[in-house]
Design an enzyme around this catalytic site. Sequence first.
Site, PDB file in Angstrom:
ATOM      1  N   GLY A   8      -8.594 -30.155 -11.154  1.00 48.23           N
ATOM      2  CA  GLY A   8      -7.296 -30.564 -11.713  1.00 48.23           C
ATOM      3  C   GLY A   8      -6.944 -31.988 -11.323  1.00 48.23           C
ATOM      4  N   ALA A   9      -7.932 -32.889 -11.489  1.00 48.97           N
ATOM      5  CA  ALA A   9      -7.769 -34.257 -10.950  1.00 48.97           C
ATOM      6  C   ALA A   9      -7.267 -35.259 -11.979  1.00 48.97           C
ATOM      7  CB  ALA A   9      -9.100 -34.730 -10.361  1.00 48.97           C
ATOM      8  N   SER A  10      -6.789 -34.795 -13.118  1.00 47.44           N
ATOM      9  CA  SER A  10      -6.391 -35.755 -14.160  1.00 47.44           C
ATOM     10  C   SER A  10      -4.991 -36.324 -13.941  1.00 47.44           C
ATOM     11  CB  SER A  10      -6.489 -35.109 -15.546  1.00 47.44           C
ATOM     12  OG  SER A  10      -5.635 -33.993 -15.616  1.00 47.44           O
ATOM     13  N   VAL A  63     -11.025 -23.961 -14.711  1.00 44.61           N
ATOM     14  CA  VAL A  63     -11.444 -23.377 -13.431  1.00 44.61           C
ATOM     15  C   VAL A  63     -11.072 -21.896 -13.285  1.00 44.61           C
ATOM     16  CG1 VAL A  63     -11.653 -25.514 -12.098  1.00 44.61           C
ATOM     17  CG2 VAL A  63      -9.434 -24.355 -12.239  1.00 44.61           C
ATOM     18  N   ASN A  89      -7.463 -27.773  -6.129  1.00 47.53           N
ATOM     19  CA  ASN A  89      -6.106 -28.285  -6.371  1.00 47.53           C
ATOM     20  C   ASN A  89      -5.480 -27.780  -7.665  1.00 47.53           C
ATOM     21  OD1 ASN A  89      -3.874 -30.533  -6.352  1.00 47.53           O
ATOM     22  ND2 ASN A  89      -4.995 -30.807  -8.288  1.00 47.53           N
ATOM     23  N   SER A 141       1.078 -23.573  -1.302  1.00 43.33           N
ATOM     24  CA  SER A 141       2.462 -24.015  -1.549  1.00 43.33           C
ATOM     25  C   SER A 141       3.379 -23.333  -0.540  1.00 43.33           C
ATOM     26  CB  SER A 141       2.890 -23.600  -2.961  1.00 43.33           C
ATOM     27  OG  SER A 141       4.291 -23.727  -3.105  1.00 43.33           O
ATOM     28  N   TYR A 154       3.637 -17.226  -9.145  1.00 44.67           N
ATOM     29  CA  TYR A 154       3.177 -18.411  -8.408  1.00 44.67           C
ATOM     30  C   TYR A 154       3.086 -18.121  -6.904  1.00 44.67           C
ATOM     31  CZ  TYR A 154       3.081 -23.412  -7.112  1.00 44.67           C
ATOM     32  OH  TYR A 154       2.750 -24.651  -6.612  1.00 44.67           O
ATOM     33  N   ALA A 156       2.746 -15.265  -5.447  1.00 40.75           N
ATOM     34  CA  ALA A 156       1.636 -14.322  -5.207  1.00 40.75           C
ATOM     35  C   ALA A 156       0.310 -15.067  -5.172  1.00 40.75           C
ATOM     36  CB  ALA A 156       1.607 -13.259  -6.313  1.00 40.75           C
ATOM     37  N   LYS A 158      -0.251 -18.209  -4.499  1.00 42.41           N
ATOM     38  CA  LYS A 158      -0.368 -19.143  -3.373  1.00 42.41           C
ATOM     39  C   LYS A 158      -0.490 -18.397  -2.034  1.00 42.41           C
ATOM     40  CE  LYS A 158      -0.258 -22.920  -5.822  1.00 42.41           C
ATOM     41  NZ  LYS A 158      -1.448 -23.787  -5.902  1.00 42.41           N
ATOM     42  N   ILE A 187       7.118 -31.928  -4.277  1.00 47.11           N
ATOM     43  CA  ILE A 187       6.368 -33.190  -4.394  1.00 47.11           C
ATOM     44  C   ILE A 187       6.593 -33.785  -5.780  1.00 47.11           C
ATOM     45  CG2 ILE A 187       4.079 -34.259  -4.121  1.00 47.11           C
ATOM     46  CD1 ILE A 187       5.131 -32.709  -1.588  1.00 47.11           C
TER      47      ILE A 187
END
Length: 246
Positions: A8-10, A63, A89, A141, A154, A156, A158, A187
Amino acid sequence: MATAIVTGASQGIGACIAKRLAKDGFDIALNHYPSDSDKANAEKVAEECRAFGVKAELFAADVSKYDECEKMVKDIKEAFGSIDALVNNAGITKDGLLARMKESDYDAVIAVNQKSVFNMTKFAASVMMKQRHGRIVNVASVAGLYGNAGQMNYSASKAAIIGMTKTTAKEFGSRNITCNAVAPGLIRTPMTDVLSDELKQKMIEAVALKRYGEPEEIASVVSFLVSDDASYVSGQVIEISGALSM
Ligand code: NAP
């Protein structure tokens, strides 16, 4: 040269981690979701990585898909020769109170945020085991530590990542592979841009430092965790939240 995979690096935190690890001297395998816009964004990130004098290549894969991860890790190994660090990520949110949350929103978040860690760790750790060296960092998170109303899916996913981090650390420690998690708070990224101003303000009030965290402040901790300086740190969760109380 050591190689790091960032999923997820875009954009957002993933893009920032990729650039920081490039600055640290890693060759970078940038994973992006297979869409034209993600590819275009990831290419810009790759350019910024190359400016540090390292190799940076794009690898398109969803992914959450086991087979796509298997192929991607094989392709990365062929292209770079080794896999020294993996940063899991990639993540999504599909928020809503439980009473109104659709089953498909639960399943989608679990697939992208949690199953992806199973997929990528399984294939990358198999390469790392043969090398007798590896560093894995999972992006969890604060929602996985404390829960958060409106984020049953979310939180669950994390919380699961935190258990997976500790299990990975125990299973692979004897092969000199460490695994740690970071647990960011609020963030400043495209993921949080979509929150209402009212909610953002409420969340910032709960942060002792009274401000957003910046993606660079996550990347610097990841940089430490994949470095030689963190060689005896494993199975840990590092909260990066400016002392958020949820
Ligand atoms: P972001 O800006 O939305 O970036 C997430 C990246 O993951 C995007 O590039 C996204 O691509 C990619 N992605 C999503 N699904 C994917 C898939 N199936 N396969 C490959 N890539 C996929 O979010 P962010 O804020 O940088 O978040 C990064 C990580 O930090 C996530 O795991 C998130 O849960 C975690 N985190 C963020 C915060 C925060 O406050 N921002 C707090 C705690 C934890 P698309 O754009 O195509 O979806």
